[in-house]
Design an enzyme around this catalytic site. Structure first.
Site, PDB file in Angstrom:
ATOM      1  N   VAL A  48     -45.673  -4.092 -14.004  1.00  0.00           N
ATOM      2  CA  VAL A  48     -45.590  -5.050 -15.292  1.00  0.00           C
ATOM      3  C   VAL A  48     -45.230  -4.381 -16.480  1.00  0.00           C
ATOM      4  CG1 VAL A  48     -47.162  -6.684 -16.253  1.00  0.00           C
ATOM      5  CG2 VAL A  48     -47.202  -6.489 -13.935  1.00  0.00           C
ATOM      6  N   ALA A  49     -45.864  -3.061 -16.696  1.00  0.00           N
ATOM      7  CA  ALA A  49     -45.585  -2.450 -18.049  1.00  0.00           C
ATOM      8  C   ALA A  49     -44.059  -2.104 -18.226  1.00  0.00           C
ATOM      9  CB  ALA A  49     -46.556  -1.263 -18.083  1.00  0.00           C
ATOM     10  N   GLU A  52     -38.785  -7.808 -19.168  1.00  0.00           N
ATOM     11  CA  GLU A  52     -38.256  -9.204 -18.922  1.00  0.00           C
ATOM     12  C   GLU A  52     -37.692  -9.734 -19.778  1.00  0.00           C
ATOM     13  OE1 GLU A  52     -41.130  -8.133 -19.452  1.00  0.00           O
ATOM     14  OE2 GLU A  52     -42.799  -8.331 -17.794  1.00  0.00           O
ATOM     15  N   ASP A 102      -1.266 -10.032 -41.267  1.00  0.00           N
ATOM     16  CA  ASP A 102      -0.283 -10.641 -42.071  1.00  0.00           C
ATOM     17  C   ASP A 102      -0.203 -10.475 -43.454  1.00  0.00           C
ATOM     18  OD1 ASP A 102       0.928 -12.106 -39.789  1.00  0.00           O
ATOM     19  OD2 ASP A 102      -0.337 -13.850 -40.385  1.00  0.00           O
ATOM     20  N   ASP A 146      -0.316 -16.551 -37.283  1.00  0.00           N
ATOM     21  CA  ASP A 146      -0.411 -18.088 -37.463  1.00  0.00           C
ATOM     22  C   ASP A 146       0.833 -18.990 -36.901  1.00  0.00           C
ATOM     23  OD1 ASP A 146       1.771 -17.383 -38.959  1.00  0.00           O
ATOM     24  OD2 ASP A 146       0.814 -17.426 -41.032  1.00  0.00           O
TER      25      ASP A 146
END
Ligand SMILES: Nc1ncnc2c1ncn2[C@@H]1O[C@H](COP(=O)(O)OP(=O)(O)OP(=O)(O)O)[C@@H](O)[C@H]1O
Length: 917
Positions: free
Chosen positions: A304-305, A309, A351, A634
């Site tokens: 768990v430690a 998660e 550009d 563009d």
């Protein structure tokens, strides 16, 4: 060839009412029916609709939008999180706890799984929303004929019966039948077919699927060239795209490389946790002589430690927050992953016009026949015949208006207007050859007092190449000889050398409208040129300087003259000395590896007079050199280069829909400085992700070491921290501060270091050492000293029983509480420490992250509840220690933080010394 705004036909006012309503119900008319029938069915005409009728239809048909797919339901989303592989590990832990008879623990782990799932799905939802919200920054527009004139409206307001103008670079916003014109369209969004196809109003209606009909165009597809008018017959969900959208499943979000890396790290840590649990279980039983149930608890504690998660959803959210902050600076990104790629940008290919400069052109000099007028003549000047011919030509060969349009066209138009020459409605225009960025020319055929003229303007060398004669001041013509050609070249060069954009102007007397462009643009008479200034944007020099200190190269790629480009590059500081100017022609002759070599040399290069296709080669060469490339564009032809670059950057204001579609990032203000701000934001987000990873790592050591002491002392030392207390830290007190670290402001020096390499790992050895080895170790020593001080003061000796009912039990509970509170205190110190990786905390401001301060306040309140509220005390096995001991806790944060300050100061000192050597 004709522009839609020039088509004039009889306007039919559609019969409002029932037909539209009927069609809305039945799904619309057959678009392949003869045009007259289709007009009838749609109650429309070639002159489009009246606004009032369009409004009525909008209420009937609804907005022209694809309805968003139903979101995944909350429950499904939660379900996904609950069976997430890391959650499955916790399920195993809960099962083990149950088997070991510690039901409270098992239930607690289940609560953790549920909380975690809630938290993760809330974060994912927020991330999703952040990306979705971006669409509102870029509403799409369409040009339609309403009330007898062409108007720009929101694409969402298109209705069946509208007459729509389709032009090069447009994303088509509805399904429509062509009325006139010829267009080349990319249907890949609908059919998957990548080869563009021609669609023409004159094509016969064919059998087969609607997408095969050669006179129909579809929503969601792009017009690559040509122009046409089309009658809208379906909008929104009734379009072909809408049908597909309704059928298709929602596409899963692509995981970014950073998320992938972190997922891998999370798994690695989880595997270590499981391995450690498996190894320590037998050690606990056979070496330490623990009971099976204690050994189980111990193994579960380790698991768990260690299972990280919360890591992944937190990172997703940090990226989403990054996306939102980018949008605020004017950079709309389409993918979460763009944020991290931006942070590692090595080269920006930009550009010139509009991005580095303001795109506010002004004619400052003009040459007509042999006379150079610098400055250009102002209002009231009486032009001679040559200047008058030039003014007429630039006005006729022009699609702008004095107050709107392409600035390269607006400037000559204004200049001509000052001389008294205007032609607002181009009534005499017979044909047009649009500006072609490859040819760098534009021409029109115009009728003036019964005479046909070809008017051409464009890059001076291209215009001159097609000239055989030149005008005299009195309007007569003479042949253009070599010497005069050279003189003109020199005159153009002199203008370009000052950073001016030069347009050559020519004309030819015609007898008939030429059939094709090549036939038209030949044997011209050179009239002269106009030279325009376009000042650099004021914020660009500073942004360029930031790039230089950040180790980011800037390569200008422009269609303009080499000297103009070089002059602007110098003015904004892109190059310090004379740059190497590579022209499009030189680039075309270069082999791929030659280009790679040139770009690898890292000298100052400016690409001028390049075609959009050449941009693709530049992007490819840079990528082959393992550089992370951001490339602006563009025009329609820029789209492939934008796709090929790591970050394709499109212009939100002046760019075409097609480039916006191809781009990863869209600049709402077309400004170069925004790209740099986005790079800085990308770097900051990446840094912040690393910060909270170190923060989460730091609590692991003080959580695991107590277990090891317990096991290795064969139970002589009681367990200094319970499993439930670990859960309270990992999933309670630490959560909000970790999240707040994701919002940390930029560390000073963020843009003073070179870009991160593509191969760099998000979690590296120094981070692990800092988290586990340094911060974690200091915390462990502090925490255990608190634990033992309390036990020893209560008279504990090694091996003395501390279980329930024993005299030492209360002291033991106080001691574990001390461990718990100790870790919480140390994490407060850690949170401040990890706020910077190199700099001192003072340099970013101790209190500058308000969210973190709130997170810490939450942490303290949460810990206090666990320690002081009686029913909670029983669950977590806590008991508040005496005030003197609590006072000791106050010293922990400054110790942890101070130690890291010293470590960072020492590091900075070392770096400084090294850079001096
Ligand atoms: N509307 C126009 N009509 C005629 N010639 C034009 C027009 N616009 C540009 N030109 C000519 O073509 C050249 C290239 O222009 P283009 O707009 O393709 O450059 P660009 O790549 O967009 O420039 P930049 O990189 O500066 O934005 C210009 O230098 C000019 O000489």
């Amino acid at each position: 060839m004709e522009t839609p705004n020039r088509a004039r036909r009889g306007r039919t006012v559609p019969q409002p009412g029932t037909v539209a309503e009927k069609q809305a119900a039945t799904g619309g008319p057959d678009p392949r029916a003869p045009l007259a029938e289709l007009y009838r069915a749609l109650s429309a005409g070639p002159e489009g609709l009246e606004t009032a009728e369009a409004r009525r239809r909008l209420t009937t048909y609804g907005p022209n939008e694809l309805r968003r797919q139903r979101r995944r339901s909350w429950w499904r989303e939660l379900g996904r999180q609950v069976v997430h592989p890391l959650a499955l590990l916790l399920w195993v832990a809960a099962a083990l706890a149950w088997v070991a008879g510690t039901a409270v623990l098992a239930v607690a782990i289940l609560v953790v799984i549920a909380l975690n799932a809630l938290f993760a799905s809330a974060q994912e939802r927020q991330a999703e929303r952040a990306v979705e919200a971006l669409t509102r920054y870029l509403p799409r527009h369409a040009r339609v004929r309403r009330d007898g004139r062409w108007q720009e409206i929101l694409a969402a307001e298109l209705v069946p019966g509208d007459v729509l103008a389709v032009a090069e670079g447009d994303r088509i916003s509805a399904d429509a039948r062509l009325i006139d014109g010829l267009v080349e369209v990319d249907l890949s969004a609908l059919t998957g077919e990548s080869q563009p196809v021609y669609r023409s109003a004159d094509a016969p209606s064919s059998a087969g699927g609607p997408t095969e009909a050669a006179n129909l165009v579809f929503s969601g597809t792009n017009c690559l060239s040509g122009e046409a008018r089309a009658l809208v017959h379906a909008t929104g969900m009734r379009t072909e795209l809408g049908r597909i959208a309704a059928l298709s499943q929602r596409v899963g979000r692509e995981e970014s490389p950073l998320e992938k890396q972190v997922r891998r790290v999370a798994w690695l840590i989880a595997a270590v946790a499981v391995g450690a649990g498996l190894v320590f279980f037998p050690i606990g039983v056979f070496v330490a002589g623990m009971s099976i149930s204690d050994a189980f608890t111990f193994a579960i504690g380790l698991l768990v430690a260690n299972v990280p998660e919360g890591l992944l959803p937190t990172i997703t959210l940090a990226l989403a927050v990054g996306v939102r902050s980018l949008a605020r600076v004017g950079a709309v990104v389409k993918r979460l992953s763009a944020v991290e790629t931006l942070g590692s940008t090595d080269v920006i290919c930009t550009d010139k016009t509009g991005t580095l400069t303001e795109n506010k052109m002004r004619v400052v000099a003009v040459r007509a026949a042999d006379t150079l007028l610098d400055p250009a003549p102002g209002p009231g000047t009486r032009p001679d015949a040559a200047l008058c011919a030039l003014a007429v030509a630039v006005t006729a060969c022009n699609n702008a208006h004095v107050d709107s349009g392409d600035p390269t066209e607006v400037a000559p138009l204004r200049f001509a207007a000052d001389l008294g020459v205007t032609d607002p409605d181009h009534a005499g225009r017979r044909a047009q050859f649009r500006f072609d960025p490859k040819l760098r020319l534009m021409s029109t055929v115009d009728e003036e007092a019964g005479q046909l003229w070809l008017h051409t303007k464009g890059a001076p060398e291209e215009v001159l190449r097609r000239c055989t004669s030149v005008i005299r001041a009195d309007g007569s013509e003479r042949p253009l000889d070599e010497a005069y050609r050279k003189e003109l070249d020199a005159a153009v060069t002199a203008q370009a050398g000052q950073g001016r954009r030069v347009l050559g102007v020519a004309r030819r007397r015609l007898t008939t409208v030429p059939a094709g462009r090549a036939d038209a643009e030949r044997e011209l008479t050179f009239l002269g040129f106009v030279a325009m200034v376009d000042p650099p944007r004021p914020e660009v020099p500073e942004a360029v300087a930031r790039c230089h200190t950040a180790g980011i190269r800037i390569i200008m790629v422009t269609g303009d003259h080499g000297l103009t480009a070089a002059a602007i590059a110098r003015q904004v500081g892109i190059t310090r000395g004379e740059p190497t100017v590579i022209t499009g022609a030189q680039l075309d002759r270069m082999a791929a590896n030659e280009l790679r070599h040139l770009l690898g040399e890292r000298r100052d290069v400016v690409f001028a007079r390049v075609s959009p296709e050449a941009k693709l080669h530049i992007a490819e060469a840079l990528r082959a050199n393992h550089e992370v490339v951001a490339m602006t564009g563009d025009g329609v032809n820029d789209a492939p280069a934008l796709r090929r670059a790591d970050i394709g950057v499109a212009m939100g204001r002046t760019g075409t829909d097609v480039t916006r579609e191809a781009a990863t990032m869209i600049l709402t203000d077309d400004n170069f400085a925004t790209i740099v701000a986005a790079v800085a934001a990308g770097r900051r987000v990446y840094d912040n992700v690393r910060k909270f990873i170190v923060y989460i790592f730091a609590h692991l050591t003080p959580e695991v070491v107590p277990f090891l002491i317990f096991a290795l002392s064969a139970g002589t030392v009681p367990l200094p921290l319970t499993v439930l207390q670990i859960l309270a830290i990992d999933l309670g007190t630490d959560t909000l501060p970790a999240l707040a670290l994701g919002r940390e402001p930029a560390e000073p020096g963020l843009m003073n270091r070179p870009p991160r390499r593509r191969s760099d790992k998000v979690v590296n050895a120094p981070m692990v050492i800092r988290g586990w080895g340094f911060l974690g170790l200091i915390a462990t020593v502090l925490v255990l000293s608190g634990f033992f001080t309390l036990l020893l003061r209560a008279g504990w000796t090694p091996g003395a029983p501390t279980g329930p009912g024993t005299p030492l039990h209360d002291a033991y509970r106080e001691a574990t509480t001390m461990t718990f509170l100790g870790i919480v205190s140390c994490q407060i110190g850690t949170a401040f420490a990890v706020r910077t990786e190199h700099a001192s905390l003072r340099s970013v401001g101790v209190f500058s992250n308000r969210l973190l301060l709130r997170g810490i306040a939450f942490e303290i309140v949460f810990a206090a509840l666990i320690v002081t509220v009686p029913p909670v005390q029983d669950v977590f096995g806590t008991r508040p220690p005496e005030p003197a001991m609590l006072a000791l806790l106050l010293a922990f944060p400054p110790i942890v933080w101070g130690a890291d300050e010293l470590r960072r100061a020492a590091r900075r000192h070392r770096h400084q010394r090294r850079s001096l050597i």
